[in-house]
Design a protein around this motif. Sequence first.
Motif: not given
Length: 717
Positions: A119, A602, A597-599, A125, A499, A121-122, A571-572, A411, A506
Amino acid sequence: MSSELTPDALYDKCHALAGNLWWTWHPEVINLFRDLDPIRWRQLDHNPIALLKEFTPERLASRAAEMVLYSRINHAFRRLKEYLASSNTWYASQAGVLGSKPVAYFSAEFGIHESLPIYSGGLGVLSGDHIKSASGLGVPLVAIGLFYDQGYFKQQLDENGFQVEEYMDTKVENLPMKPALSKEGKPITVGIDTRNGRLLAKVWLMRVGRVDLYLLDCDVEGNSPQDRELTSRLYGGDERTRIRQELVLGVGGVKALKALGISPGVYHLNEGHSAFATIEVIREKMHEDGMSFDDALRETAQHSVFTTHTPVPAGHDRFDAALIEEHLGPLRDAIGISYEQLLGLGRVEPHNDAESFCMTVLGLKLSRRANAVSQLHGHVSRRMWAHLWPWRVEEEIPIGHITNGVHVPSWLAHQMRQLYDRHFPSDWIHSMGEADPWQKIHDVDPGELWETHVALKNLLIEFVRRRVSRQARRRGEPDEAVETARNLLDNGVLTIGFGRRFATYKRATLLMSDLDRLLELLNNPARPVQLIFAGKAHPKDEPGKKFIQAIANARHDPRFNNRIVFIEDYDINVGRHMVQGVDVWLNNPRRPLEASGTSGQKVVLNGGLNLSVLDGWWAEAYDGQNGFAIGKGTNHVSDEITDARDGEALFDVLENQVISTYYQRDVDDLPRAWIKRMMNSIGSLAWRFSAHRMVMDYTRSCYVPAAGGLSCDMQMR
Ligand SMILES: *Cc1c(COP(=O)(O)O)cnc(C)c1O
């Protein structure tokens, strides 16, 4: 105590646990591996197969006896077996119609765990989280991807703060994969004809809970030396490499399913990379079911679901006609369509020779159901692709939205999980995609929630110190620099994390746009702020690399007082530490370019608060009480003006809301108003932006109708 288990049997159980990626979302199994040898565990990138290789069955048995691991290993093994055997799932209870015809989920990358570098990135994941939730919910789904033996690059910064990329060979024997077998029990190699010869790919199988993930790999005998490296790197090479990879993923993927004896009821194309799959499905329907081209096309579209992931033009693959003809020519011969007809499938205006072949257009044309990944991205995508349906008004463009979500158990920090286990209904983890269990967060003692958060923040600070001092040592910096790194950051200081990829939209350096104001925030003696950054720039993105440099070099400037740190190689693993430990997660893209966006989702799970532009998922998530917004969600006439306004808005909200709320303490030194916001955030957002909710939405509004079940096209207009 240590039962009758022989060393060999114990060893086999550990191997079985390491062989299914189910362990990656079970902290008690992760801790078990770690307890075998904590130092090697870290050095081996948390890879249990590599770790077990360092043990003989006898040494494993003695270590297990010493650490009292026998019953934990037995328990974990039993749970895995029960999980795999259980048919008591959400999907089963919904009496789904997919049955023996699973969903085939195609994606160019899968981010499942840091030890598996397939992987970048986004998108990856998200795919990983999607299949983990499909496993948990019991949705019949198989996943198709590519095996990259070098993966994505490892990032290091040189003494000038400039990004250096390094590619590492992955040791296949250390990964939980084995050759996938055909109905006849033979390893599978698929062949894809081009005008220029045949391309071969072998197929690997990886188990992700109940989901089978098949990965195609061109490193096989019979391919030219160049083609053997075709799938080495994620997003490497030129346009030709790219189209050949996508040919293998799409056409090769459908052929692999055929060889495996799997006949999918639904094809889910996660982003345009895999859209060639539809053409191979048309061929199958014509050759096996005797359909005409038009009927096969209609049938294929009925069973296909397409998800688009970005409004950024560079994110939509385009190929010129010669490359398309070279790679799809034999396939178009087989289905009996002309060169112009084939090109037309990837063009908005089929006969416009000036238009290149676009994978997104192909995906949209050949899927009856298409979706964007947030509500706002739905609007943007309908406007962006309106010219594909010129006779329709914008509201009737057939692109809906299903907002992205994250796989909660992957997460969520162990400590926070234990807090939820204490206060939520006992089976909450099975209904984590629903609102109810999460409302219990409002009954938790504020002190308990705060202490858990502070403990997680401490773990993040320890992690940063370890990583940054290692970075300094590697660069051969003087002892004082290494020592400074060992003492970075302060637990009492408001900690903001950033991150993500360093794509310029961005705007990682937005905070640097007003240096005086930033320095005042960082160095305010009563209410200081510290910042943790991480992220990679694409190897060809020079401006992105300059952003990294600007941030990384802040450590050489005494005015910043070591309050800005940069962790290499996002990374993860780095991501997990950051989202679990920060007070605030900063997200300041140029609206509306962040599709979802998903971070930040988490961060919600772990009690951090989002501070974000009203873009992507945050535009529909923010309610005034569950985090902080930068600006009012307006667009300006130029990027310059937008950046200037957003920069001001960012400082305003930091000064007037974020910092003041954080440092406002009661007699017990608790930030009551802040903790209230943490609870609002968890209670209102965790379930809505979970991958369980997302996969349930896909199942109800895409998979079931596409498979030919009762149509309930809720959001799919
Ligand atoms: C979650 C995650 C992402 C995606 O987060 P964005 O908010 O889209 O930037 C990217 N990379 C890693 C390693 C992640 O864990």
